[in-house]
Design a protein around this motif. Structure first.
Motif, short mmCIF file in Angstrom:
data_model
loop_
_atom_site.label_atom_id
_atom_site.label_comp_id
_atom_site.label_asym_id
_atom_site.label_seq_id
_atom_site.Cartn_x
_atom_site.Cartn_y
_atom_site.Cartn_z
N UNK A 1 32.28 63.21 39.07
CA UNK A 1 32.86 63.57 40.37
C UNK A 1 34.37 63.34 40.37
N UNK A 2 34.83 62.21 39.80
CA UNK A 2 36.26 61.92 39.77
C UNK A 2 37.00 62.96 38.93
N UNK A 3 36.42 63.34 37.78
CA UNK A 3 37.06 64.32 36.90
C UNK A 3 37.09 65.70 37.55
N UNK B 1 37.11 66.47 40.75
CA UNK B 1 38.06 66.51 41.87
C UNK B 1 39.50 66.56 41.38
N UNK B 2 39.79 65.88 40.28
CA UNK B 2 41.18 65.76 39.83
C UNK B 2 41.56 66.85 38.81
N UNK B 3 40.70 67.05 37.82
CA UNK B 3 41.04 67.95 36.71
C UNK B 3 40.46 69.34 36.90
N UNK B 4 39.28 69.42 37.49
CA UNK B 4 38.63 70.72 37.67
C UNK B 4 37.87 71.14 36.43
N UNK B 5 37.55 72.44 36.35
CA UNK B 5 36.80 72.97 35.21
C UNK B 5 37.53 72.67 33.90
N UNK B 6 36.73 72.33 32.90
CA UNK B 6 37.30 72.01 31.60
C UNK B 6 37.64 70.55 31.44
N UNK B 7 37.51 69.76 32.50
CA UNK B 7 37.77 68.32 32.40
C UNK B 7 36.74 67.64 31.52
N UNK B 8 37.13 66.48 31.01
CA UNK B 8 36.26 65.78 30.06
C UNK B 8 35.91 64.38 30.58
N UNK B 9 34.71 63.95 30.20
CA UNK B 9 34.36 62.54 30.29
C UNK B 9 33.83 62.14 28.92
N UNK B 10 33.98 60.88 28.59
CA UNK B 10 33.57 60.40 27.26
C UNK B 10 32.62 59.23 27.42
N UNK B 11 31.57 59.23 26.60
CA UNK B 11 30.58 58.16 26.60
C UNK B 11 30.47 57.59 25.19
N UNK B 12 30.57 56.27 25.08
CA UNK B 12 30.29 55.60 23.81
C UNK B 12 29.44 54.38 24.13
N UNK B 13 28.59 54.01 23.17
CA UNK B 13 27.70 52.87 23.38
C UNK B 13 27.34 52.26 22.04
N UNK B 14 27.06 50.96 22.10
CA UNK B 14 26.68 50.27 20.88
C UNK B 14 25.79 49.09 21.21
N UNK B 15 24.88 48.77 20.25
CA UNK B 15 24.01 47.61 20.41
C UNK B 15 24.30 46.57 19.34
N UNK B 16 25.42 46.73 18.64
CA UNK B 16 25.79 45.75 17.63
C UNK B 16 26.22 44.44 18.29
N UNK C 1 39.79 61.23 35.99
CA UNK C 1 40.03 61.17 37.42
C UNK C 1 41.42 60.67 37.74
N UNK C 2 41.68 60.35 39.02
CA UNK C 2 43.02 59.92 39.43
C UNK C 2 43.37 58.50 39.01
N UNK C 3 42.41 57.78 38.46
CA UNK C 3 42.66 56.38 38.14
C UNK C 3 42.52 55.50 39.36
N UNK C 4 42.58 54.21 39.14
CA UNK C 4 42.39 53.24 40.23
C UNK C 4 43.51 52.21 40.21
N UNK D 1 41.97 54.72 31.05
CA UNK D 1 41.36 55.47 29.96
C UNK D 1 42.41 56.18 29.12
N UNK D 2 42.10 56.43 27.85
CA UNK D 2 43.00 57.13 26.95
C UNK D 2 43.13 58.60 27.32
N UNK D 3 42.07 59.16 27.85
CA UNK D 3 42.11 60.58 28.24
C UNK D 3 42.60 60.76 29.67
N UNK D 4 43.09 59.67 30.27
CA UNK D 4 43.52 59.72 31.66
C UNK D 4 42.42 59.27 32.58
N UNK D 5 42.76 58.73 33.70
CA UNK D 5 41.73 58.25 34.62
C UNK D 5 41.34 56.81 34.32
#
Length: 543
Positions: A448-450, A452-467, A479-482, A526-530
Motif C-alpha cells: 500500500x505504501x509503495x 501510494x507513493x511510487x505507483x505502477x512499477x514500484x518494488x517491494x523486497x522480501x528476504x528471510x533467513x532461519x540461520x 513508500x514515503x518513509x517514516x 530502505x535501500x530502495x527508498x521508503x
C-alpha cells in the motif's frame, strides 16, 4: 397486631419503606433532642432562679438597717423593708427570722412572730447553725418556690443573729419553659418536615441508583446472573477496588485447575493468581484484549476490562479467559483458508489478465509474441514455486508468500524475493498462524505504501533467513518513509498514514504477535527508498 403491621410493612415498596423508616428515625431523634432541650432548659432556669434568690437574700442580709433591726427584734422596721425589697426584685416573698428561727418579717402579717421550722427546717438549721448558704426547691406555705437562704451576721460579722429567706415562684419558670417549649416544638416540627423531605429525596436517589428495582427483582437478577455465568464456557473472574474476588464461575475453577471446594469469594486475586494483570488494569483503567498468558502447562487467551462508575472511576475489573488450544485449531484452519483463498483469488485474477492478453495477441496474429509470453509466464512462476518448495517447505508460510506475490502483480507492483532466502528450520512450537499474520500484514503495508507513493512499477523486497538462533524477516518498500515520531507511533492501535476509516490495526496486531513470540521489530530506511521492517523471532521460546 405487630405481626400484621410487620407483614403489611414488608408488602410496601422499597421507597415507601425507606421513607417510613427514615421518617420514624428522624421523629425519634428530634423528639429526644427536643425533650432533652426542654428538660435542660427547665433545669437551667430553676438553677438560675435559685442563684437569683440567693443573691437577693445575701443583699438583704448585708443591709445595715436589716442587721440593726434584727439585733433589736424590730419587726416594724423589717416588714416594710422586706416588702419593699420583694416588690423591687419581683420576689414572691422575703422572710426574715432571728437566730431562733422566729419570723421577724413575712408577707403574711399573721405569720410574724411564728417559727420558720415548718418551712425547710433542715435548710434553716444549716444557715443558722453553720452559716451555710442554701438553694432549695420547696413547697412551702406560699407555694412551690426556688428559695435562697443565707445567715445574717451581727455588726462585727462573727455571730449569726438571724436568717433571710427569699423565694421566687416556679410559676415564672413554668411560664418561661412553656414559652420556650412552643418554640422548641415549632423547631422540632420543622426539623421533622425537613427530615422527611430529605428522606424522600434520599429514597428517590437510592431508587434511581438501583435502577428502580425492588429487592425481590434484584434477588431474581442476581440468580439470573449466577445462572448466566455458569452457562458460559469461558472462565469469568471479577475483583473489587481492593483487589478481592467478587465473582467467578465453574468454568474459571476448571480452566485454572483450582480446587472446586476452595472459597474464592473475598480472597485477594494476588493470592489465587499471583502476578495477575487484573491489578494493573485496576490501577490504570486501560482494558486489555486477547492477551496470551501461560499458567502452568496451559496457555490462556485473556480479556480484562475495568468496571467504571457513572463518574468514570474504576471500581473493579472483570476478566474472561479461555484455553488457547481450544481456539488454535479454529484459528489455524481459518488462517489457512484465508491464505489459500487469497492465493487463488490473486492467481485467478492474474491469469485472467494474462489469458486476455494472449487471446488478443492470437487474434491480431502475433503468434510468436503469444508463445513468448506464455513461456515467460510459465518460467517465472515455476521458478518462484521451485524456490519456495526448496527454501520454504512449510505450506502455510509458502502459501502466504505466493499469495502476496500474486497480489503485488495484480496491483502492478513488483515483489522481489531474495534468492538466498531460507525458512526451513521453523520450530513446531511457533504458531504458523502468527508468522503468517506478521508477514502478511507487513507485506500488505509495504504494498500500500509503495502503490501510494511510487505507483505502477514500484518494488517491494522480501528476504528471510532461519540461520542462527532467530527467524529473521526483512521487508522493504518504496513508500514515503517514516519520521522518528512516526516510527514510534505507527504500532499504536488506530494509527495509520491512510485517511480511510478502519485502518491502523494491522501493525498493532503485528507488534502484539511479535511480543507474544518474545521477538523484536524495528524500522530502518530502505535501500530502495521508503522503509525496511526487520522482524526477529527467537526459535527456542515457550509460547
Amino acid at each position: 397486631m405487630l405481626m400484621v403491621v410487620s407483614q403489611r410493612f414488608k408488602q410496601l415498596k422499597l421507597q415507601s419503606q425507606m421513607i417510613i423508616m427514615l421518617g420514624a428515625t428522624a421523629f425519634l431523634q428530634t423528639g429526644l433532642i427536643g425533650g432533652f432541650t426542654v428538660l435542660y432548659l427547665s433545669s437551667a432556669l430553676e438553677e438560675q432562679m435559685g442563684q437569683r434568690a440567693l443573691y437577693i437574700a445575701k443583699t438583704v442580709a448585708a443591709m445595715p438597717e436589716i442587721i440593726r433591726a434584727v439585733e433589736q427584734q424590730d419587726s416594724q422596721t423589717l416588714v416594710p423593708v422586706a416588702q419593699r425589697v420583694a416588690d423591687e426584685t419581683q420576689a414572691w416573698f422575703v422572710v426574715i427570722g432571728d437566730k431562733n428561727g422566729i419570723r421577724l418579717a413575712h408577707p403574711t402579717p399573721d405569720r410574724v412572730g411564728k417559727s420558720m421550722l415548718d418551712d425547710d427546717q433542715d435548710d434553716n438549721a444549716q444557715a443558722l447553725n453553720y452559716g451555710h448558704d442554701m438553694i432549695v426547691r420547696a413547697d412551702g406555705s406560699l407555694g412551690a418556690t426556688m428559695r435562697g437562704k443565707t445567715p445574717i451576721y451581727d455588726s462585727s460579722g462573727e455571730n449569726i443573729i438571724g436568717i433571710v429567706s427569699v423565694g421566687l415562684l416556679l410559676n415564672t419558670v413554668f411560664d418561661t419553659v412553656a414559652a420556650y417549649r412552643n418554640t422548641i416544638l415549632a423547631v422540632i416540627t420543622l426539623s421533622l418536615l425537613l427530615s422527611v423531605t430529605i428522606a424522600i429525596m434520599f429514597a428517590r436517589h437510592f431508587k434511581q441508583a438501583i435502577l428502580g428495582l425492588e429487592p425481590v427483582e434484584i434477588a431474581h437478577l442476581y440468580k439470573e446472573r449466577d445462572a448466566t455465568l455458569e452457562s458460559i464456557r469461558e472462565g469469568i473472574i471479577a475483583i473489587d477496588i481492593n483487589g478481592k474476588i467478587t465473582t467467578f464461575n465453574r468454568a474459571a475453577m476448571s480452566t485454572l485447575q483450582l480446587d472446586p471446594d476452595s472459597r474464592l469469594l473475598g480472597q485477594p486475586i494476588s493470592d489465587v493468581l499471583p502476578g495477575s494483570y487484573m491489578l494493573e488494569v485496576l490501577k490504570t483503567g486501560i482494558p486489555q484484549y486477547d492477551q496470551e498468558v501461560r499458567t502452568g502447562p496451559l496457555t490462556l487467551v485473556v480479556n480484562r476490562l475495568p468496571l467504571l462508575s457513572a463518574e468514570g472511576k474504576v471500581f473493579g475489573v472483570v476478566s474472561s479467559f479461555r484455553r488457547k488450544d481450544e481456539l488454535d485449531f479454529v484459528s489455524a484452519q481459518l488462517t489457512r483458508i484465508q491464505q489459500y483463498a487469497e492465493t487463488l483469488r490473486s492467481q485467478a485474477h492474474e491469469y485472467s489478465n494474462k489469458l486476455h492478453t494472449i487471446a488478443g495477441l492470437i487474434e491480431i496474429g502475433a503468434i510468436e509474441d503469444a508463445l513468448k509470453l506464455i513461456g515467460q509466464e510459465t518460467h517465472d512462476h515455476q521458478q518462484l514455486i521451485q524456490m519456495l518448495l526448496e527454501n520454504v517447505p512449510d505450506p502455510v508460510i509458502a502459501g502466504c508468500i505466493l499469495g502476496k506475490y500474486n497480489r503485488a502483480r495484480e496491483l502492478g507492483l513488483i515483489m522481489e524475493i531474495d534468492e538466498n532466502s531460507r525458512m526451513v528450520d521453523v520450530p513446531a512450537a511457533i504458531p504458523r498462524e502468527k508468522i503468517v499474520s506478521i508477514l502478511g500484514n507487513i507485506i500488505d503495508n509495504a504494498l500500500e505504501a509503495t502503490l501510494r507513493t511510487y505507483g505502477n512499477g514500484g518494488k517491494i523486497a522480501l528476504s528471510m533467513t532461519d540461520l542462527g538462533h532467530d527467524l529473521v524477516f526483512e521487508v522493504e518498500d518504496q513508500g514515503p518513509g517514516l519520521s522518528d515520531d512516526q516510527k514510534q507511533a505507527i504500532f499504536e492501535k488506530g494509527t495509520s498514514s491512510k485517511m480511510e476509516i478502519g485502518h491502523g490495526y494491522g501493525l498493532h496486531l503485528v507488534r502484539q504477535f511479535v511480543v507474544q513470540l518474545h521477538g523484536t521489530i524495528s524500522i530502518e530506511n530502505a535501500e530502495i527508498g521508503g522503509s525496511r521492517f526487520c522482524i526477529y523471532i527467537p526459535k527456542h521460546i515457550q509460547v
